[in-house]
Structure formats: structure tokens, C-alpha cells
Write an enzyme that holds these catalytic residues in place. Structure first.
Site, mmCIF file in Angstrom:
data_model
loop_
_atom_site.group_PDB
_atom_site.id
_atom_site.type_symbol
_atom_site.label_atom_id
_atom_site.label_comp_id
_atom_site.label_asym_id
_atom_site.label_seq_id
_atom_site.Cartn_x
_atom_site.Cartn_y
_atom_site.Cartn_z
ATOM 1 N N GLY A 498 0.824 -1.195 0.000
ATOM 2 C CA GLY A 498 0.000 0.000 0.000
ATOM 3 C C GLY A 498 0.856 1.241 0.000
ATOM 4 N N GLY A 499 0.201 2.384 0.167
ATOM 5 C CA GLY A 499 0.909 3.650 0.083
ATOM 6 C C GLY A 499 1.856 3.905 1.235
ATOM 7 N N PHE A 500 1.732 3.159 2.361
ATOM 8 C CA PHE A 500 2.560 3.444 3.532
ATOM 9 C C PHE A 500 3.349 2.226 3.994
ATOM 10 C CE2 PHE A 500 -0.888 6.449 3.544
ATOM 11 C CZ PHE A 500 -0.207 7.634 3.691
ATOM 12 N N GLY A 501 3.464 1.209 3.152
ATOM 13 C CA GLY A 501 4.254 0.058 3.546
ATOM 14 C C GLY A 501 3.755 -1.211 2.901
ATOM 15 N N SER A 502 4.285 -2.335 3.380
ATOM 16 C CA SER A 502 3.977 -3.637 2.789
ATOM 17 C C SER A 502 3.632 -4.633 3.888
ATOM 18 C CB SER A 502 5.172 -4.141 1.980
ATOM 19 O OG SER A 502 5.531 -3.211 0.977
ATOM 20 N N VAL A 503 3.026 -5.765 3.490
ATOM 21 C CA VAL A 503 2.681 -6.848 4.407
ATOM 22 C C VAL A 503 3.379 -8.114 3.923
ATOM 23 C CG1 VAL A 503 0.830 -8.226 5.406
ATOM 24 C CG2 VAL A 503 0.465 -5.819 4.944
ATOM 25 N N ASP A 613 -12.906 3.103 9.917
ATOM 26 C CA ASP A 613 -12.494 2.736 8.558
ATOM 27 C C ASP A 613 -12.996 1.342 8.194
ATOM 28 O OD1 ASP A 613 -11.365 3.318 6.124
ATOM 29 O OD2 ASP A 613 -9.355 2.682 6.674
#
Length: 800
Positions: A498-503, A613
Site C-alpha cells: 500500500g501507500g505506507f508500507g507492505s505486508v 475505517d
């Protein structure tokens, strides 16, 4: 270029039967057609052809399913004009197919099998399709009644007898290349006060209008009437009309089109070609009065000479094409308003002046623009008394016009970002550093000392944060970075991004599988990280994803969750992207799980936890399809004795409740979001879906219309036979969704009440308001996505 495939024979008819398929290809060439023709309707004045439109003659790489018009008996003439298209937002590739199914539905599929467009008429007794004498594509039933017609879904043109009703749109079309088709910037609408032509912006800016009498309270529409083609906005009968515009009557016209340049023109067939017989906007709009005649941030002078507002702050987008407009050398920055000022331009006019402030001075007008981040300019218009006037604050700046005569009483104040600040600072620093060698060495020592201090302070702060979290009772495990590196095999198995990191996928020493979310160290990410750890780190519920632990290392933060093998709900409910179709019993179980998880957060924790959310991407499914809520980075804690708190609301557009404007936070925000998710599960589609017909892009509009027409059954996921079998239960669930989507948040149920309804212990409230439309969408226009993206999306949502 038109290309259509008839299923078997090359007989060009105006009708088609069920169970017919057409393919977009170049199999057969007939003069300037490529491919076989689907439907043709010829009259004594025009010929309409239905098929796949291809912009290029030699290289057809994308197609529109469309209706075109040409002169009568024009089989060998290539002058075809598209007057309607189903998929101009999404052109299809060669070998795409159009199916007229046995159920009476037109379905356009791209070559990969994905559905691009459909009439949504399955099960409505459709028996055939007809292209009428006036170019209307009609699906009709066994009573010869119209079930669906292209006239109800206008694009950029209006044909004889076609009505454009209030708040429907004509939108200009721009062809860039053979394979690129864009929706233009201009739109035409009929509103209660008259006819308006806009340039698309937020809000839209009108450059042409014809106003009506305010006393007439009727449903407006416009129509080109056969013969004289008088242009009307009328009430209920043709004989009861409001005079508007006339087109030349000596020769019948054939169609009207909103052109890519913003002109509204009427055409007729003359001398084997289309001839423009009237420009309806030209009577009141000069050439320099069209918003994009010189592009953005520009000035149009006599003879359409285009130039930038100021060479110090603006430059041409293309030096060889000045009509493409100008861009700011230094873009405006919301958090740097102190470095903004105004360029003052006199003797200029703007194509529209919608007053935002009446009877104010020019300084008040300027200050209002400075205080409004979205404001790009301030137009101050005054009469003989220059100390007081009206103020207009556009959020987008298009073409202005030079008033060479100097009669204009409008002053333009163009907001710009200072471009010289950094140069002045650099020059000042250079003078200080260059004054003496000794002082420069002193500055160097101080700088090194400062950097060393900051480094150690940040290190101590990070250690204190880890120590603090490690000492909070009930907090999950504090993992070391080395442990997570080993568990994830050096972060090699990425699950999502995503826009702020990864999983990343991983396994702990005990064999349990985990999902590790890595967040890069921005300040607002750090706040969300701590919010998530503190909000769900010490609570446990079967329908909440378990936070196994966390880790902070240098500027990075990690959250460690139980691994969910079936990932997120959005993979399973949207037609076209889901792995397979879920049975009704599975969907019911997922809905109940979501409701129980929210009820626990709202009512059973020490403090109320409002998630803020809720959306399918934040609902994870284990191997048994048990649903668990995740991503608590935006969650808010509220004391049990507080009914509501005020704070900035963030979330994902489409799922945010209408009260976001007032910044009121209650648990009813989650109830609204649950209602949207419930609607998506039952309908099998996204809340906003451009693959649908334009009036169905937003699911709330469809929901409201179906309530009004008592056709809720049409909303049930058509791709699930099991859902159709259980449609009675699904309809009851749609009523529950309507309760959760009440505009007044005080009328929405609690999540514990929702659980009772789902378990059969309580009935849905009967006295409901079925106006579900979000005011943001209502204020814009149907199909316009701009207003749906005003809020920041979830900071932590996305990667799985």
C-alpha cells in the site's frame, strides 16, 4: 470507423433477437466499414448504424459500442459521426464481444472476459432489440413496451425527439489517438433555473446559461423537436413551452453535439458531409470566453492570442502550443501560506463570476483567498464605488480575457507561491558564512554538535517508546527486528503493498503463521501505529484480528497479526475480481461476524472504540471464512459517559457517513460504514463502479431509486443463483442496510440491535427515510468522482 459482426448472415436489419453475439474485429471489410454490421436503420434523411466504433482505419486497437449517424444511403461514405456510446470511458480491445443474452440483457465483455458494460435488464421480459428511426437503441418486451433505451443515457449528443432531463448530462468527448478516448472537460445540464454549460471543476464553473422564470415549478428537460428543431426547455406538454433558442428552419437538422472545445453546435447532412448550421453558444460567448480556449492559468487576447499570467510565476505547458495553457513554476502549498502573495491584474474579465462574498472590500477578498487553501485566485468586481464590491474565489483557474478597452470593473488577484524565498535565504547564509574563516569554523562545530545531539535524542526517544509499550499491562509481545527477519525469511514473501508500507507472510518458531505489516516512519504513521497497538493490543474477540505483537526498529514500525488465509473480503464479493461466488449462508455468516465485532468494540470494551475505517479491505477471512475486523490505525477511543466527541474525521471515501462535515464522532459512523459494506455484499458490486451505466455508478443512487420504484429485487447479486433462491431473506437484509444508512445518525441502530435483527430477535425499524444520497454526491453530479475523494483515505489500509 464502424465495425460490427452479425452472427450468421450479412443482412443489415434494424432489429435483433435474443441469444445473439457480435465481435469487434476486422474480419470483413465493406467500403469504410471494418467488420460486419450489427444494426442499420435508414430513413429518408439519415442513416443510423449500430456497432463497434474504431477511430483508426488501418490500426484498430480499441473500440466503442456505439450508434453513429450518416446521410441516407451512405454505405460508401466514411463520414460517420458517433452520437451515442456505451463504453466511452472504457474502450474494449479487438475481439471483444457484445452478447444479447437469452435473459434479455446486453453485456459488453472485453477480450479477457471482464464485463465492461451491461443494460442490467436480465429477467425483465425483454424479447428483442430495435434501432428506431430517430437513432434510439431500444430493448422491448413482449408487450412492445420499452424496457431500456439509449436515449436515457446520453453522452455528448442529442438526437431528434430525445429528451435531456434535469441533472442528466451531455459531456464532451475527446479523441487523443486511435487507442485513447477521453471524456472532455465540458458538460451541459438542465437545472431548475435553466440550461447551463459548464467546464468541469470543483465546483463546476458555468460559461453559458439560459435562465427560466423562477415561478414555473416543473420537471425540466430539453428536446430537439422534429421539423423546425426548436430548442426548448418545457414543462409537461410541447404546447406549454418556455422559448429558448431557435436553429435554422429551412433544412431539418440531424443532431446537436457538445463539442470538445465547449461549443454547442447543431449539424445537418449537406453535400455528402456534415455541416454545422448553428453554434448555439456563439450568441453570447466570445471566442476568448470559452474556459479552455487558452488552457489553465492563461490570458486570451484579441485574435485568440494566448499567454501566461506572469512569466516569473507561470510557464507554458508547451512552448509551441500556447493554447495548452500554463503551469505554476512553484505550485501553491497549503502549509506555506505565509510565503504566498497576489499578482494584481486589471482590465481583465473571467468567463464566470459566482459571488462568494457580497459588499466587501478588496482586502477582505484577498484575505478570504489566503485563508482558503483551495482558492487559486480572487476576483473583485465593483461599480463606481471601488471600496466595496463582490468577491469570487475559484478553486481552479482557467482562461481569462484581456479587456483592451479598459471598461472592466474587475480586478484579478492571482495567488502565487514566492519563488525567491529560498534564493534570499541562501544569499543571506552565504554572506554570514563568508564573513570570516573563524566564524565559518564555529558554525561547522555547532552544526556537528547539533546533529550529534539530534541523533542521540532520537535514539533515546525510540528506546523510551519501546520501553513504555513493553511496560503497559496487557500489551502484546514486543518482537525484536531479528526475530521478524527470521520469521519472514528476510521479508521475502510479500502479501500486499500500500501507500505506507507492505505486508509479509511469516512463521513463528511454534509454527503459527503470521502477517507482518511494515510501516515506514512518517510522523502520522507513528501516531497511527501507537493508536493501533493501544486500541486493540489488550482486547480479544473472535471477530477481531489478533495483534500478536509489534516492533520498532530505527525509523520503521512493525505490526504482527495472525495470518488470514482467505485474505480480505473485497476479493470475494465484487463481480469480476472475486475468487469465486460465495453462497448465501456464507455471506450471512460474514455479515453477522462483522456486526458482532463492531458491537463488541462499541459496547463491551472499557472504552468505546470507534473503528472509523470499516470497508471490505479491512475485513479479513480465515480458512473457515470467519470474518475479523482489522486495521485500527484510525480508531478513536471514547469514554462510556460521552455520547459524541469532535475531531477531524478520516476514512475511505464512499464509506464515510454524511456527518463527516461537522467532525462529530460517534459509534454511528461505523454503523453507516457497515450499511455500505452490507449493501456491497448483497449486490455483489462496489459502492462506486464506473463499469456500470452512468446513472448507476454510485450504488446509493441505485438503492434510493429502487426503494422509490419498489424494485429492490433488481439489486440482488445477479451472478449468484443461490442469492436469487434466497431473495426473500436478501430483501429483508436490504431493509436492514437502509436502517444503517439513515442520514440522521441518531436514527441509525446500535450494532447490538443489528446483531439482534440478524439473529431473528428484533425487527427492522419501519419508519425510515429512504433518501440515502450523500450530500457531497448530490451537490456534484451523478457520475462525478471528484467529490468522492475529498477526504484522506485510511493511512493503514491497503496492504494485505
Amino acid at each position: 470507423m464502424l465495425s460490427c459482426n452479425s452472427p450468421a448472415v450479412e443482412i443489415y436489419l434494424p432489429t435483433a433477437n435474443l441469444s445473439t453475439t457480435w465481435t469487434a474485429n476486422n474480419f470483413y471489410q465493406f467500403s469504410y466499414y471494418e467488420g460486419k454490421i450489427m444494426l442499420i436503420r435508414e430513413t429518408n434523411v439519415a442513416q443510423f448504424t449500430c456497432g463497434f466504433y474504431c477511430k483508426g482505419i488501418d490500426d484498430c486497437t480499441s473500440y466503442l459500442f456505439s450508434i453513429s449517424i450518416s446521410g441516407a444511403s451512405n454505405y460508401v461514405n466514411q463520414d460517420f459521426e458517433v452520437v451515442w456510446s456505451a463504453n466511452r470511458d472504457y474502450p474494449v480491445s479487438e475481439n471483444a464481444t457484445l452478447d444479447f443474452t437469452a435473459d434479455g440483457e446486453l453485456i459488453l465483455k472485453d477480450v479477457d472476459g471482464s464485463i465492461v458494460w451491461t443494460t442490467n435488464t436480465a429477467g425483465k421480459s425483454v424479447v428483442g432489440m430495435n434501432l428506431t428511426d430517430n437513432g434510439n437503441l431500444v430493448l422491448f418486451d413482449d408487450q412492445n413496451s420499452v424496457v431500456w433505451q439509449s436515449f436515457d443515457y446520453p453522452t455528448d449528443s442529442l438526437l431528434p425527439g430525445q429528451k435531456l432531463f434535469a441533472y442528466q448530462k451531455l459531456k464532451s468527448t475527446v479523441f487523443i489517438t486511435n487507442s485513447t478516448i477521453l471524456i472532455g472537460m465540458y458538460s451541459l445540464q438542465v437545472r431548475d433555473k435553466g440550461l447551463f454549460v459548464y467546464v468541469e471543476s470543483n465546483p463546476p464553473q458555468a460559461y453559458y446559461s439560459r435562465l427560466l422564470h423562477d415561478s414555473i415549478d416543473v420537471k425540466r428537460s430539453i428536446q430537439l423537436l422534429d421539423g423546425s428543431f426548436t430548442f426548448y426547455i418545457y414543462s409537461s406538454q410541447i404546447s406549454d413551452t418556455d422559448y429558448m433558442l431557435y436553429t435554422p428552419q429551412e433544412t431539418p437538422a440531424h443532431y446537436m453535439k457538445l463539442m470538445p472545445d465547449g461549443h454547442l453546435q447543431v449539424f445537418k447532412w449537406k453535400s455528402e458531409e456534415w455541416t454545422m448550421v448553428e453554434d448555439l453558444t456563439a450568441d453570447s460567448v466570445e471566442e476568448c470566453g470559452y474556459p479552455l480556449v487558452c488552457g489553465r492559468n492563461s490570458i486570451c487576447s484579441s485574435n485568440q492570442q494566448c499567454g501566461c499570467l506572469n512569466s516569473e510565476y507561470f510557464r507554458l505547458e508547451n512552448n509551441f502550443q500556447p493554447n495548452l495553457g500554463c503551469s505554476a513554476i512553484t505550485p501553491l502549498t497549503c502549509n506555506a501560506t505565509k510565503d504566498q502573495h497576489f499578482i494584481i491584474l486589471k482590465n481583465v474579465t473571467y468567463f464566470t463570476l459566482i459571488v462568494d462574498m457580497y459588499g466587501v472590500g478588496i482586502e477582505a477578498c484577498k484575505q478570504a483567498c489566503l485563508n482558503n487553501c483551495s482558492c487559486k485566485a480572487a476576483f473583485f468586481q465593483h461599480d463606481s464605488n471601488a471600496s466595496k464590491g463582490d468577491c469570487y474565489l475559484p478553486s481552479e483557474l482557467f482562461t481569462m480575457r484581456n479587456d483592451n478597452v479598459g471598461y472592466s470593473n474587475t480586478i484579478a488577484l492571482i495567488k502565487v507561491q514566492n519563488t525567491t524565498t529560498s534564493h534570499r535565504v541562501s544569499h543571506k547564509v552565504a554572506r554570514v558564512v563568508g564573513s570570516t574563516f573563524g566564524s565559518s569554523m564555529l558554525l561547522l562545530v555547532v552544526a556537528i554538535g547539533f546533529i550529534t545531539y539530534v541523533y542521540h535524542k532520537r535514539k533515546r526517544d525510540a528506546e523510551m517508546e519501546e520501553e513504555y509499550l513493553d511496560q503497559v499491562p496487557g500489551m502484546p509481545n514486543l518482537f525484536s527486528f531479528e526475530e521478524l527477519t527470521t520469521a519472514t525469511e528476510n521479508f521475502s514473501k510479500k502479501l500486499g503493498e500500500g501507500g505506507f508500507g507492505s505486508v509479509f507472510e511469516g512463521s513463528l518458531k511454534d509454527g503459527s503463521k503470521i502477517a507482518v505489516k511494515c510501516l515506514e516512519g512518517l510522523s502520522h504513521i507513528k501516531k497511527s501505529f501507537f493508536a493501533e497497538v493501544q486500541s486493540i493490543g489488550s482486547i480479544h474477540h473472535v471477530n477481531l484480528v489478533r495483534l500478536r505483537g509489534f516492533c520498532t526498529w530505527k525509523s520503521r514500525s512493525f505490526l504482527v497479526y495472525d495470518f488470514m488465509s482467505n485474505k480480505s473480503l473485497d476479493r470475494w464479493i465484487y463481480h469480476g475480481v472475486r475468487d469465486h461466488i460465495l453462497k448465501w449462508e456464507v455471506r450471512k455468516k460474514i455479515i453477522l461476524d462483522i456486526a458482532k465485532g463492531l458491537a463488541y468494540l462499541h459496547e463491551e470494551c472499557r472504552q468505546k472504540i470507534v473503528h472509523l475505517d470499516i470497508k471490505p479491505q479491512n475485513i479479513l477471512l480465515d480458512n473457515e471464512f470467519n470474518a475479523k475486523l482489522s486495521d485500527f490505525g484510525l480508531s478513536k477511543l471514547i469514554d462510556k459517559n460521552e455520547t459524541e466527541v469532535f475531531s477531524t474525521i478520516k476514512g475511505t471515501p464512499g464509506y464515510i457517513a454524511p456527518e463527516w462535515r461537522s467532525s462529530i464522532i460517534t459509534e454511528k459512523l461505523d454503523v453507516y460504514s457497515f450499511g455500505i459494506v452490507l449493501l456491497e455484499i448483497l449486490c455483489g458490486r462496489k459502492i462506486f463502479d464506473r463499469s456500470q451505466p452512468e446513472e448507476s455508478w454510485h450504488l446509493l443512487f441505485v438503492f434510493q431509486n429502487c426503494w422509490e420504484r419498489e424494485t429492490l429485487i433488481d439489486m440482488i447479486d445477479k451472478h449468484s443463483e443461490d442469492m436469487q433462491v434466497h431473495k426473500t431473506e436478501v430483501l429483508e437484509m436490504l431493509k436492514l442496510a437502509s436502517w444503517c444508512l439513515q442520514t440522521n445518525f441518531k436514527r441509525r441502530p446500535s450494532m447490538s440491535s443489528v446483531v439482534k435483527v440478524l439473529e431473528g430477535g428484533m425487527n427492522v425499524e419501519s419508519n425510515l427515510d429512504y433518501n440515502f444520497t450523500d450530500p457531497r454526491i448530490q451537490e456534484s453530479t451523478v457520475g462525478d468522482e471528484k467529490d468522492l475523494t475529498l477526504l484522506s483515505p485510511s493511512l493503514l489500509s491497503g496492504p494485505r
